[in-house]
Design a protein around this motif. Structure first.
Motif, PDB file in Angstrom:
ATOM      1  N   ALA A  23       0.857  -1.192   0.000  1.00 16.17           N
ATOM      2  CA  ALA A  23       0.000   0.000   0.000  1.00 16.17           C
ATOM      3  C   ALA A  23       0.888   1.236   0.000  1.00 16.17           C
ATOM      4  O   ALA A  23       1.774   1.371   0.852  1.00 16.17           O
ATOM      5  CB  ALA A  23      -0.881  -0.007   1.247  1.00 16.17           C
ATOM      6  N   LEU A  24       0.686   2.125  -0.954  1.00 15.84           N
ATOM      7  CA  LEU A  24       1.485   3.358  -1.045  1.00 15.84           C
ATOM      8  C   LEU A  24       0.529   4.550  -1.057  1.00 15.84           C
ATOM      9  O   LEU A  24      -0.379   4.623  -1.888  1.00 15.84           O
ATOM     10  CB  LEU A  24       2.356   3.314  -2.298  1.00 15.84           C
ATOM     11  N   VAL A  25       0.736   5.465  -0.120  1.00 15.76           N
ATOM     12  CA  VAL A  25      -0.229   6.543   0.063  1.00 15.76           C
ATOM     13  C   VAL A  25      -0.063   7.625  -1.009  1.00 15.76           C
ATOM     14  O   VAL A  25       1.046   7.890  -1.477  1.00 15.76           O
ATOM     15  CB  VAL A  25      -0.099   7.142   1.485  1.00 15.76           C
ATOM     16  N   ARG A  26      -1.175   8.213  -1.411  1.00 14.57           N
ATOM     17  CA  ARG A  26      -1.209   9.359  -2.317  1.00 14.57           C
ATOM     18  C   ARG A  26      -2.110  10.411  -1.705  1.00 14.57           C
ATOM     19  O   ARG A  26      -3.133  10.073  -1.097  1.00 14.57           O
ATOM     20  CB  ARG A  26      -1.781   8.962  -3.692  1.00 14.57           C
ATOM     21  N   TRP A  27      -1.744  11.657  -1.891  1.00 20.25           N
ATOM     22  CA  TRP A  27      -2.559  12.756  -1.377  1.00 20.25           C
ATOM     23  C   TRP A  27      -3.254  13.407  -2.559  1.00 20.25           C
ATOM     24  O   TRP A  27      -2.601  13.956  -3.429  1.00 20.25           O
ATOM     25  CB  TRP A  27      -1.658  13.740  -0.645  1.00 20.25           C
ATOM     26  N   GLU A  28      -4.584  13.346  -2.548  1.00 20.22           N
ATOM     27  CA  GLU A  28      -5.358  14.006  -3.611  1.00 20.22           C
ATOM     28  C   GLU A  28      -5.657  15.425  -3.161  1.00 20.22           C
ATOM     29  O   GLU A  28      -6.703  15.703  -2.578  1.00 20.22           O
ATOM     30  CB  GLU A  28      -6.663  13.241  -3.870  1.00 20.22           C
ATOM     31  N   HIS A  29      -4.724  16.305  -3.463  1.00 20.34           N
ATOM     32  CA  HIS A  29      -4.840  17.694  -3.038  1.00 20.34           C
ATOM     33  C   HIS A  29      -5.856  18.400  -3.929  1.00 20.34           C
ATOM     34  O   HIS A  29      -5.804  18.277  -5.149  1.00 20.34           O
ATOM     35  CB  HIS A  29      -3.468  18.356  -3.154  1.00 20.34           C
ATOM     36  N   PRO A  30      -6.825  19.151  -3.324  1.00 26.09           N
ATOM     37  CA  PRO A  30      -7.877  19.767  -4.139  1.00 26.09           C
ATOM     38  C   PRO A  30      -7.348  20.692  -5.237  1.00 26.09           C
ATOM     39  O   PRO A  30      -7.941  20.756  -6.317  1.00 26.09           O
ATOM     40  CB  PRO A  30      -8.724  20.547  -3.134  1.00 26.09           C
ATOM     41  N   GLU A  31      -6.240  21.391  -4.995  1.00 30.75           N
ATOM     42  CA  GLU A  31      -5.704  22.259  -6.061  1.00 30.75           C
ATOM     43  C   GLU A  31      -4.511  21.648  -6.794  1.00 30.75           C
ATOM     44  O   GLU A  31      -4.391  21.771  -8.003  1.00 30.75           O
ATOM     45  CB  GLU A  31      -5.265  23.621  -5.506  1.00 30.75           C
ATOM     46  N   LEU A  32      -3.648  20.987  -6.036  1.00 30.53           N
ATOM     47  CA  LEU A  32      -2.397  20.513  -6.652  1.00 30.53           C
ATOM     48  C   LEU A  32      -2.550  19.177  -7.365  1.00 30.53           C
ATOM     49  O   LEU A  32      -1.659  18.742  -8.086  1.00 30.53           O
ATOM     50  CB  LEU A  32      -1.305  20.375  -5.584  1.00 30.53           C
ATOM     51  N   GLY A  33      -3.679  18.504  -7.157  1.00 33.26           N
ATOM     52  CA  GLY A  33      -3.829  17.165  -7.739  1.00 33.26           C
ATOM     53  C   GLY A  33      -3.080  16.142  -6.891  1.00 33.26           C
ATOM     54  O   GLY A  33      -2.846  16.351  -5.706  1.00 33.26           O
ATOM     55  N   MET A  34      -2.665  15.042  -7.553  1.00 28.70           N
ATOM     56  CA  MET A  34      -2.034  13.945  -6.819  1.00 28.70           C
ATOM     57  C   MET A  34      -0.624  14.329  -6.349  1.00 28.70           C
ATOM     58  O   MET A  34       0.231  14.625  -7.163  1.00 28.70           O
ATOM     59  CB  MET A  34      -1.966  12.742  -7.766  1.00 28.70           C
ATOM     60  N   VAL A  35      -0.416  14.324  -5.041  1.00 27.20           N
ATOM     61  CA  VAL A  35       0.908  14.675  -4.499  1.00 27.20           C
ATOM     62  C   VAL A  35       1.614  13.384  -4.073  1.00 27.20           C
ATOM     63  O   VAL A  35       1.007  12.527  -3.425  1.00 27.20           O
ATOM     64  CB  VAL A  35       0.776  15.602  -3.270  1.00 27.20           C
ATOM     65  N   SER A  36       2.884  13.254  -4.448  1.00 25.42           N
ATOM     66  CA  SER A  36       3.592  12.010  -4.123  1.00 25.42           C
ATOM     67  C   SER A  36       4.106  12.046  -2.673  1.00 25.42           C
ATOM     68  O   SER A  36       4.393  13.112  -2.131  1.00 25.42           O
ATOM     69  CB  SER A  36       4.740  11.776  -5.105  1.00 25.42           C
ATOM     70  N   PRO A  37       4.223  10.878  -2.062  1.00 28.34           N
ATOM     71  CA  PRO A  37       4.629  10.822  -0.651  1.00 28.34           C
ATOM     72  C   PRO A  37       5.996  11.463  -0.393  1.00 28.34           C
ATOM     73  O   PRO A  37       6.221  11.999   0.694  1.00 28.34           O
ATOM     74  CB  PRO A  37       4.648   9.335  -0.324  1.00 28.34           C
ATOM     75  N   ALA A  38       6.890  11.398  -1.365  1.00 26.62           N
ATOM     76  CA  ALA A  38       8.219  12.009  -1.167  1.00 26.62           C
ATOM     77  C   ALA A  38       8.077  13.485  -0.782  1.00 26.62           C
ATOM     78  O   ALA A  38       8.913  14.037  -0.084  1.00 26.62           O
ATOM     79  CB  ALA A  38       9.044  11.871  -2.438  1.00 26.62           C
ATOM     80  N   ARG A  39       6.997  14.106  -1.222  1.00 26.98           N
ATOM     81  CA  ARG A  39       6.812  15.529  -0.958  1.00 26.98           C
ATOM     82  C   ARG A  39       6.183  15.830   0.397  1.00 26.98           C
ATOM     83  O   ARG A  39       6.323  16.928   0.900  1.00 26.98           O
ATOM     84  CB  ARG A  39       5.972  16.176  -2.065  1.00 26.98           C
ATOM     85  N   PHE A  40       5.440  14.886   0.959  1.00 30.80           N
ATOM     86  CA  PHE A  40       4.795  15.233   2.232  1.00 30.80           C
ATOM     87  C   PHE A  40       5.124  14.321   3.416  1.00 30.80           C
ATOM     88  O   PHE A  40       4.904  14.705   4.551  1.00 30.80           O
ATOM     89  CB  PHE A  40       3.277  15.368   2.060  1.00 30.80           C
ATOM     90  N   ILE A  41       5.679  13.130   3.164  1.00 32.22           N
ATOM     91  CA  ILE A  41       6.016  12.250   4.299  1.00 32.22           C
ATOM     92  C   ILE A  41       7.058  12.904   5.229  1.00 32.22           C
ATOM     93  O   ILE A  41       6.880  12.883   6.456  1.00 32.22           O
ATOM     94  CB  ILE A  41       6.479  10.843   3.829  1.00 32.22           C
ATOM     95  N   PRO A  42       8.126  13.497   4.681  1.00 35.48           N
ATOM     96  CA  PRO A  42       9.101  14.119   5.592  1.00 35.48           C
ATOM     97  C   PRO A  42       8.461  15.173   6.496  1.00 35.48           C
ATOM     98  O   PRO A  42       8.723  15.211   7.706  1.00 35.48           O
ATOM     99  CB  PRO A  42      10.121  14.753   4.636  1.00 35.48           C
ATOM    100  N   MET A  43       7.588  16.006   5.929  1.00 36.75           N
ATOM    101  CA  MET A  43       6.892  17.025   6.720  1.00 36.75           C
ATOM    102  C   MET A  43       5.935  16.383   7.728  1.00 36.75           C
ATOM    103  O   MET A  43       5.810  16.824   8.873  1.00 36.75           O
ATOM    104  CB  MET A  43       6.146  17.956   5.746  1.00 36.75           C
ATOM    105  N   ALA A  44       5.280  15.301   7.307  1.00 35.13           N
ATOM    106  CA  ALA A  44       4.350  14.606   8.205  1.00 35.13           C
ATOM    107  C   ALA A  44       5.114  14.023   9.403  1.00 35.13           C
ATOM    108  O   ALA A  44       4.628  14.037  10.533  1.00 35.13           O
ATOM    109  CB  ALA A  44       3.608  13.506   7.451  1.00 35.13           C
ATOM    110  N   GLU A  45       6.327  13.537   9.140  1.00 35.50           N
ATOM    111  CA  GLU A  45       7.154  12.981  10.222  1.00 35.50           C
ATOM    112  C   GLU A  45       7.573  14.080  11.193  1.00 35.50           C
ATOM    113  O   GLU A  45       7.501  13.921  12.412  1.00 35.50           O
ATOM    114  CB  GLU A  45       8.425  12.358   9.650  1.00 35.50           C
ATOM    115  N   GLU A  46       8.030  15.170  10.607  1.00 36.05           N
ATOM    116  CA  GLU A  46       8.543  16.277  11.396  1.00 36.05           C
ATOM    117  C   GLU A  46       7.486  16.840  12.346  1.00 36.05           C
ATOM    118  O   GLU A  46       7.774  17.169  13.489  1.00 36.05           O
ATOM    119  CB  GLU A  46       8.942  17.370  10.406  1.00 36.05           C
ATOM    120  N   THR A  47       6.268  16.941  11.864  1.00 30.75           N
ATOM    121  CA  THR A  47       5.204  17.576  12.631  1.00 30.75           C
ATOM    122  C   THR A  47       4.430  16.591  13.503  1.00 30.75           C
ATOM    123  O   THR A  47       3.563  16.998  14.277  1.00 30.75           O
ATOM    124  CB  THR A  47       4.187  18.232  11.683  1.00 30.75           C
ATOM    125  N   GLY A  48       4.688  15.279  13.311  1.00 31.25           N
ATOM    126  CA  GLY A  48       3.929  14.292  14.052  1.00 31.25           C
ATOM    127  C   GLY A  48       2.601  13.938  13.376  1.00 31.25           C
ATOM    128  O   GLY A  48       1.885  13.044  13.820  1.00 31.25           O
TER     129      GLY A  48
END
Ligand code: C2E
Ligand code: CA
Ligand code: CA
Length: 263
Positions: free
Chosen positions: A44-69
């Motif tokens: 299972a590989l997560v994808r973020w369906e951003h309302p404006e940006l479209g499909m965002v890949s995990p490489a772009r948001f996992i690091p931030m998600a880790e940092e912020t908890g």
């Protein structure tokens, strides 16, 4: 406030909103048995369906998600979706033995992680043996006693455990002996040139020999060519994953893939 800091804050805010509104979807990549040439599992590989940006890949948001908890609530959503997908779709005769879910170190060591796994399995009607957790070496270099304790408890429940991106971290090999792991995933960086670089081949051979001796299931990631595939099968790798067979697919496409590869 500089531009980068502003972008950072904006991303964090929209990630929070994404969790509240559940803007995440899962794609599923088949893991192919080198014996039957059929899918035996999916990751299972997560994808973020951003309302404006479209499909965002995990490489772009996992690091931030880790940092912020935020990885903790996000990871919970992912686990629930993965278990539900498996329990609702693939319990019968399509050959899938398990679904693999990526778990970050921060999520793994979070208070209540085991309870979260339990309640997710229960809520979705998922059998523990159909779930595998993929952990990276960053987990194994932390508190060893706590790690052993958590892994043992998961293993007792019947959940499968894998080490992801093997060979890229800085941990010692002794954890292979101490931790109850079932699967070792060879990092893609060693697979990329394995068919033309003697050093990569030597590393891959050594990893496969080690894993076989320790009775671990071996998965090669990032398999893109027939040359790589033939070589890895020749070396004794059980399971292959990569674009050669399939990219990560949305649920319906994965089901078509499974049906078409049965014939
Ligand atoms: P990973 O766990 O190592 O996942 C494998 C990545 O390699 C995936 O990228 C997959 O699409 C890509 N891939 C698969 N086959 C090939 C191939 O043949 N060639 C190449 N070049 N790439 C291939 P993706 O989906 O962008 O995910 C990137 C990383 O984000 C993952 O690496 C994982 O570390 C993280 N990630 C993804 N989903 C989750 C999640 O639900 N939770 C957590 N904590 N991390 C996640
Ligand atoms: Ca993974
Ligand atoms: Ca990996």
């Amino acid at each position: 406030i500089n531009t980068r800091a502003f972008e950072h804050l904006a991303l964090e805010a929209s990630l929070r909103r994404a969790i509240e509104k559940d803007e995440f979807v899962l794609h599923f990549q088949p893991l192919i048995s080198s014996q039957s040439h059929r899918a035996v599992a999916v990751e299972a590989l997560v994808r973020w369906e951003h309302p404006e940006l479209g499909m965002v890949s995990p490489a772009r948001f996992i690091p931030m998600a880790e940092e912020t908890g935020l990885i903790v609530p996000m990871g919970q959503l992912v686990m629930e979706k993965a278990c539900r997908a498996f329990a609702e779709n693939w319990t019968s005769d399509d050959g899938l033995e398990y679904i693999s879910v990526n778990v970050s170190a921060r999520q793994f060591f979070q208070e209540g992680f085991l309870d979260m796994v339990d309640s997710t399995l229960e809520k979705t009607g998922m059998e523990p043996r159909h779930l595998e957790l993929e952990l990276t070496e960053s987990v194994f270099i932390q508190d060893v006693d706590r790690t052993v304790e958590l892994l043992d408890q998961l293993r007792k429940k019947g959940v499968k455990l894998a080490i992801d991106d093997f060979g890229t971290g800085f941990s010692s090999l002794s954890y292979l002996k101490r931790f109850p792991l079932g699967t070792l995933k060879i990092d893609q960086s060693f697979i990329k040139d394995v068919h033309r670089n003697q050093d990569d081949l030597a590393i891959v051979r050594a990893i496969i020999a080690l894993a076989r001796a320790m009775k671990l299931r071996i998965v090669a990631e990032g398999v893109e060519t027939e040359d790589q595939s033939a070589l890895l099968i020749g070396e004794g790798c059980n399971i292959l994953q990569g674009y050669l067979f399939s990219r990560p697919l949305p649920l319906l496409e994965l089901n078509s893939f499974l049906t078409s590869s049965v014939s």
